[in-house]
Design a protein around this motif. Structure first.
Motif, PDB file in Angstrom:
ATOM      1  N   SER A 248       0.812  -1.214   0.000  1.00 58.89           N
ATOM      2  CA  SER A 248       0.000   0.000   0.000  1.00 58.89           C
ATOM      3  C   SER A 248       0.854   1.277   0.000  1.00 58.89           C
ATOM      4  O   SER A 248       0.338   2.371   0.163  1.00 58.89           O
ATOM      5  CB  SER A 248      -0.963   0.008   1.186  1.00 58.89           C
ATOM      6  OG  SER A 248      -0.260   0.125   2.400  1.00 58.89           O
ATOM      7  N   GLY A 249       2.190   1.114  -0.143  1.00 50.83           N
ATOM      8  CA  GLY A 249       3.063   2.278  -0.263  1.00 50.83           C
ATOM      9  C   GLY A 249       3.737   2.716   1.010  1.00 50.83           C
ATOM     10  O   GLY A 249       4.417   3.740   1.023  1.00 50.83           O
ATOM     11  N   GLU A 250       3.598   1.962   2.086  1.00 49.07           N
ATOM     12  CA  GLU A 250       4.236   2.302   3.360  1.00 49.07           C
ATOM     13  C   GLU A 250       5.485   1.450   3.560  1.00 49.07           C
ATOM     14  O   GLU A 250       5.513   0.276   3.186  1.00 49.07           O
ATOM     15  CB  GLU A 250       3.269   2.053   4.516  1.00 49.07           C
ATOM     16  CG  GLU A 250       2.011   2.883   4.450  1.00 49.07           C
ATOM     17  CD  GLU A 250       1.026   2.506   5.547  1.00 49.07           C
ATOM     18  OE1 GLU A 250       1.454   1.999   6.594  1.00 49.07           O
ATOM     19  OE2 GLU A 250      -0.178   2.709   5.330  1.00 49.07           O
ATOM     20  N   GLU A 251       6.501   2.026   4.189  1.00 47.97           N
ATOM     21  CA  GLU A 251       7.720   1.276   4.484  1.00 47.97           C
ATOM     22  C   GLU A 251       7.387   0.068   5.358  1.00 47.97           C
ATOM     23  O   GLU A 251       6.632   0.188   6.322  1.00 47.97           O
ATOM     24  CB  GLU A 251       8.717   2.146   5.240  1.00 47.97           C
ATOM     25  CG  GLU A 251       9.290   3.268   4.436  1.00 47.97           C
ATOM     26  CD  GLU A 251      10.273   4.087   5.246  1.00 47.97           C
ATOM     27  OE1 GLU A 251      10.445   3.839   6.467  1.00 47.97           O
ATOM     28  OE2 GLU A 251      10.880   4.992   4.670  1.00 47.97           O
ATOM     29  N   GLU A 252       7.973  -1.073   5.016  1.00 46.46           N
ATOM     30  CA  GLU A 252       7.808  -2.278   5.834  1.00 46.46           C
ATOM     31  C   GLU A 252       9.135  -3.026   5.843  1.00 46.46           C
ATOM     32  O   GLU A 252       9.747  -3.231   4.800  1.00 46.46           O
ATOM     33  CB  GLU A 252       6.690  -3.161   5.287  1.00 46.46           C
ATOM     34  CG  GLU A 252       6.298  -4.263   6.233  1.00 46.46           C
ATOM     35  CD  GLU A 252       4.998  -4.969   5.858  1.00 46.46           C
ATOM     36  OE1 GLU A 252       4.674  -5.958   6.528  1.00 46.46           O
ATOM     37  OE2 GLU A 252       4.322  -4.543   4.899  1.00 46.46           O
ATOM     38  N   LYS A 253       9.568  -3.406   7.049  1.00 44.20           N
ATOM     39  CA  LYS A 253      10.846  -4.085   7.242  1.00 44.20           C
ATOM     40  C   LYS A 253      10.610  -5.588   7.331  1.00 44.20           C
ATOM     41  O   LYS A 253       9.665  -6.035   7.972  1.00 44.20           O
ATOM     42  CB  LYS A 253      11.513  -3.579   8.521  1.00 44.20           C
ATOM     43  CG  LYS A 253      12.911  -4.084   8.718  1.00 44.20           C
ATOM     44  CD  LYS A 253      13.551  -3.433   9.918  1.00 44.20           C
ATOM     45  CE  LYS A 253      14.989  -3.889  10.061  1.00 44.20           C
ATOM     46  NZ  LYS A 253      15.656  -3.185  11.147  1.00 44.20           N
TER      47      LYS A 253
END
Length: 81
Positions: free
Chosen positions: A9-14
């Motif tokens: 959805s376009g959010e940073e995820e580690k």
């Protein structure tokens, strides 16, 4: 929210490890970290293969063609939406 949904959805995820299954559409992914592979199992073609000894610290954009799987290890990603 399932693992990977934030990145899609376009959010940073580690991720320590994660794979994104193939999509019917071309996409763009932004990556920083240790390992990124963009691979088509049917054709055995690597669009991108990065294996850093030292994790990268700045995002770089990569094309993910339709039908390609994305593998991430030790990295942070987000898809452009």
């Amino acid at each position: 929210m399932a693992k990977g949904d934030s990145a899609l959805s376009g959010e940073e995820e580690k991720f320590s490890t994660h794979y994104f299954p193939p999509s019917d559409n071309d996409r763009e992914i932004c990556f920083k970290g240790r390992y990124l592979s963009i691979y088509n199992k049917q054709t055995e073609h690597y669009e991108t293969h990065i294996d850093n000894d030292t994790p990268s610290t700045e995002y770089k954009k990569y094309k993910v063609p339709a039908g390609y799987t994305v593998y991430v290890r030790g990295g942070t990603v987000y898809f452009e939406v």
